[in-house]
Motif scaffolding. Structure first.
Motif, mmCIF file in Angstrom:
data_model
loop_
_atom_site.group_PDB
_atom_site.id
_atom_site.type_symbol
_atom_site.label_atom_id
_atom_site.label_comp_id
_atom_site.label_asym_id
_atom_site.label_seq_id
_atom_site.Cartn_x
_atom_site.Cartn_y
_atom_site.Cartn_z
ATOM 1 N N UNK A 36 2.399 -2.223 -5.030
ATOM 2 C CA UNK A 36 2.376 -2.721 -3.650
ATOM 3 C C UNK A 36 3.368 -1.947 -2.788
ATOM 4 N N UNK A 37 4.557 -1.688 -3.350
ATOM 5 C CA UNK A 37 5.536 -0.907 -2.604
ATOM 6 C C UNK A 37 5.059 0.502 -2.312
ATOM 7 N N UNK A 38 4.345 1.089 -3.283
ATOM 8 C CA UNK A 38 3.836 2.442 -3.074
ATOM 9 C C UNK A 38 2.804 2.492 -1.953
ATOM 10 N N UNK A 39 2.030 1.414 -1.812
ATOM 11 C CA UNK A 39 1.022 1.373 -0.751
ATOM 12 C C UNK A 39 1.639 1.306 0.641
ATOM 13 N N UNK A 40 2.928 0.965 0.713
ATOM 14 C CA UNK A 40 3.583 0.866 2.015
ATOM 15 C C UNK A 40 4.188 2.185 2.488
ATOM 16 N N UNK A 41 4.028 3.239 1.702
ATOM 17 C CA UNK A 41 4.655 4.520 2.053
ATOM 18 C C UNK A 41 4.114 5.052 3.381
ATOM 19 N N UNK A 42 2.798 4.959 3.575
ATOM 20 C CA UNK A 42 2.219 5.460 4.822
ATOM 21 C C UNK A 42 2.767 4.715 6.032
ATOM 22 N N UNK A 43 2.864 3.382 5.913
ATOM 23 C CA UNK A 43 3.405 2.598 7.024
ATOM 24 C C UNK A 43 4.861 2.952 7.278
ATOM 25 N N UNK A 44 5.628 3.201 6.213
ATOM 26 C CA UNK A 44 7.029 3.574 6.376
ATOM 27 C C UNK A 44 7.160 4.918 7.084
ATOM 28 N N UNK A 45 6.314 5.883 6.692
ATOM 29 C CA UNK A 45 6.366 7.202 7.333
ATOM 30 C C UNK A 45 6.029 7.098 8.821
ATOM 31 N N UNK A 46 5.027 6.277 9.169
ATOM 32 C CA UNK A 46 4.673 6.100 10.582
ATOM 33 C C UNK A 46 5.821 5.466 11.362
ATOM 34 N N UNK A 47 6.483 4.487 10.758
ATOM 35 C CA UNK A 47 7.605 3.839 11.441
ATOM 36 C C UNK A 47 8.752 4.820 11.665
ATOM 37 N N UNK A 48 8.992 5.694 10.699
ATOM 38 C CA UNK A 48 10.062 6.683 10.853
ATOM 39 C C UNK A 48 9.754 7.655 11.984
ATOM 40 N N UNK A 49 8.498 8.088 12.077
ATOM 41 C CA UNK A 49 8.138 9.036 13.134
ATOM 42 C C UNK A 49 8.229 8.412 14.518
ATOM 43 N N UNK A 50 7.961 7.111 14.629
ATOM 44 C CA UNK A 50 8.010 6.437 15.927
ATOM 45 C C UNK A 50 9.445 6.197 16.409
ATOM 46 N N UNK A 51 10.382 6.189 15.508
ATOM 47 C CA UNK A 51 11.770 5.882 15.885
ATOM 48 C C UNK A 51 12.715 6.857 15.206
ATOM 49 N N UNK A 52 12.454 8.140 15.374
ATOM 50 C CA UNK A 52 13.195 9.149 14.639
ATOM 51 C C UNK A 52 14.669 9.191 15.043
ATOM 52 N N UNK A 53 14.970 8.993 16.325
ATOM 53 C CA UNK A 53 16.368 9.042 16.761
ATOM 54 C C UNK A 53 17.162 7.883 16.179
ATOM 55 N N UNK A 54 16.572 6.691 16.210
ATOM 56 C CA UNK A 54 17.261 5.541 15.621
ATOM 57 C C UNK A 54 17.490 5.724 14.133
ATOM 58 N N UNK A 55 16.535 6.343 13.465
ATOM 59 C CA UNK A 55 16.684 6.595 12.029
ATOM 60 C C UNK A 55 17.826 7.560 11.784
ATOM 61 N N UNK A 56 17.925 8.596 12.597
ATOM 62 C CA UNK A 56 19.013 9.569 12.419
ATOM 63 C C UNK A 56 20.384 8.927 12.603
ATOM 64 N N UNK A 57 20.505 8.015 13.572
ATOM 65 C CA UNK A 57 21.792 7.330 13.757
ATOM 66 C C UNK A 57 22.100 6.434 12.566
ATOM 67 N N UNK A 58 21.075 5.771 12.043
ATOM 68 C CA UNK A 58 21.276 4.863 10.912
ATOM 69 C C UNK A 58 21.661 5.617 9.651
ATOM 70 N N UNK A 59 21.157 6.851 9.507
ATOM 71 C CA UNK A 59 21.439 7.628 8.307
ATOM 72 C C UNK A 59 22.902 8.020 8.182
ATOM 73 N N UNK A 60 23.682 7.861 9.229
ATOM 74 C CA UNK A 60 25.110 8.183 9.158
ATOM 75 C C UNK A 60 25.975 6.943 9.305
ATOM 76 N N UNK A 61 25.351 5.776 9.122
ATOM 77 C CA UNK A 61 26.137 4.525 9.099
ATOM 78 C C UNK A 61 25.916 3.849 7.748
#
Length: 363
Positions: A36-61
């Motif tokens: 089930x977790x593996x099936x969520x990979x596509x949704x996770x990738x889409x969410x990352x692309x939609x909020x790439x700047x927020x993800x970059x800030x989170x990656x250093x906190x």
């Protein structure tokens, strides 16, 4: 994650009365979580692309380890070293914490509970075949490594069919885009038969007898009944899920009645052919001297040939369909393939009862 999952299974299995059953259930649950977790990979990738700047800030906190990994992958050796050190600390802590319970877990897994509630009662009598079949079922469903490695295809097939049933509206749109149910039927046949090819406990069932095979050989049991009990377990584990899956796909994808019935006949005959071929392969390449069941199920030659040989049969059928099967149409091609598989199962069974029985006596 694999280490933690194995520890959880061993920890709880050792504290329960039915160790094998608990271990099997927990293994299936954890496998389902991973799928089930593996099936969520596509949704996770889409969410990352939609909020790439927020993800970059989170990656250093609070996701600093992933941020260091990202920096290391683009050329920062210092960040990569920091990521390795941060990853090493929880790993060592996890291993140390589990090692404190290691001997206790091993002892609990090997222990047996002494009963004190014995009662004198009449014991029901049964036939030889029923006793053999019960023994085979007990070994199959009581050995986690055996069940998961030779039965996961049936679980995945049922899961896929149930999923299609719940999203049949979206599935209908997808089927329409692919050319309709008639165009999808050959793909479904390939998928179902391919999953059935992985459900082949018969290809290692003789090897799993190990050093106790002599008991069955010396018992007043004809080889025909021994082979039949082993094959019947395989048929039930393969054909019952396949039949349910075809019925669910029939309703979920809107297949026509002729296509669905032809697919059902093909799957049933595939489920009859696989165990007969698996027993023949196991007689040809037995492995009776293994230290544990894992080696037999995952590393023996008969298991490899049994599983991948079934896949080759499906591949040959797909090739014949691509070359000229479309001229016959799906229904007649499936019925012809089912007849070939049924004939192969009959010839294989005749060989098992003759030459196979003589080979068994020499093992």
């Amino acid at each position: 994650m694999a280490l933690l999952g194995g520890w959880v299974i061993a920890y709880f299995s050792g504290r329960m009365k039915h160790k094998s059953l608990v271990g099997t259930v927990l293994s299936i649950v954890l496998t389902g979580v991973v799928l089930v977790g593996s099936l969520q990979i596509n949704a996770l990738a889409a969410a990352l692309l939609q909020n790439i700047e927020g993800v970059r800030r989170t990656l250093h906190t609070w996701l600093l380890p992933l941020g260091l990994l990202l920096d290391g992958l683009v050329g920062s050796w210092g960040a990569l070293l920091g990521f390795l050190l941060i990853s090493l600390a929880p790993f060592l802590a996890l291993v140390w914490g589990m090692s404190t319970q290691y001997k206790r877990i091993l002892s609990s897994l090997a222990s047996h509970v002494t009963r004190s509630d014995y009662r004198l009662r009449e014991v029901k009598a049964g036939g030889r075949f029923a006793a053999l079949f019960k023994k085979e079922c007990g070994r199959y469903f009581g050995t986690t490594i055996y069940l998961l490695n030779t039965g996961i295809g049936a679980v995945m097939l049922l899961g896929f069919s149930v999923y299609v049933l719940f999203v049949r509206g979206q599935a209908a749109l997808l089927v329409a885009q692919m050319g309709g149910a008639q165009a999808v039927a050959p793909m479904l046949a390939a998928v179902v038969c391919l999953m059935q090819a992985t459900v082949n406990p018969a290809c290692v069932s003789i090897s799993l007898e190990g050093r106790t095979l002599w008991i069955l050989k010396e018992a007043p049991v004809p080889p025909r009944e021994l082979f039949g009990a082993k094959a019947l377990v395989n048929v039930l584990v393969s054909d019952v899920p396949a039949t349910l899956s075809v019925l669910l796909l029939w309703f979920g994808l809107g297949l026509s009645a002729p296509d669905a019935l032809a697919l059902l006949a093909l799957c049933v005959c595939m489920g009859l052919f696989i165990p007969v071929a698996g027993l023949a392969v196991n007689l040809w390449l037995p492995r009776l001297d293994c230290e544990n069941d894992t080696i037999v199920v995952k590393q023996s030659a008969s298991s490899m040939i049994g599983i991948f040989g079934g896949m080759l049969v499906v591949g040959l059928g797909a090739l014949l369909w691509a070359v000229g099967g479309k001229l016959l149409g799906f229904v007649w091609f499936s019925l012809a393939a089912a007849a070939v598989l049924l004939a192969g199962a009959a010839l294989g069974w005749h060989w098992l009862c003759g030459s196979g029985a003589r080979i068994l006596q020499k093992l």
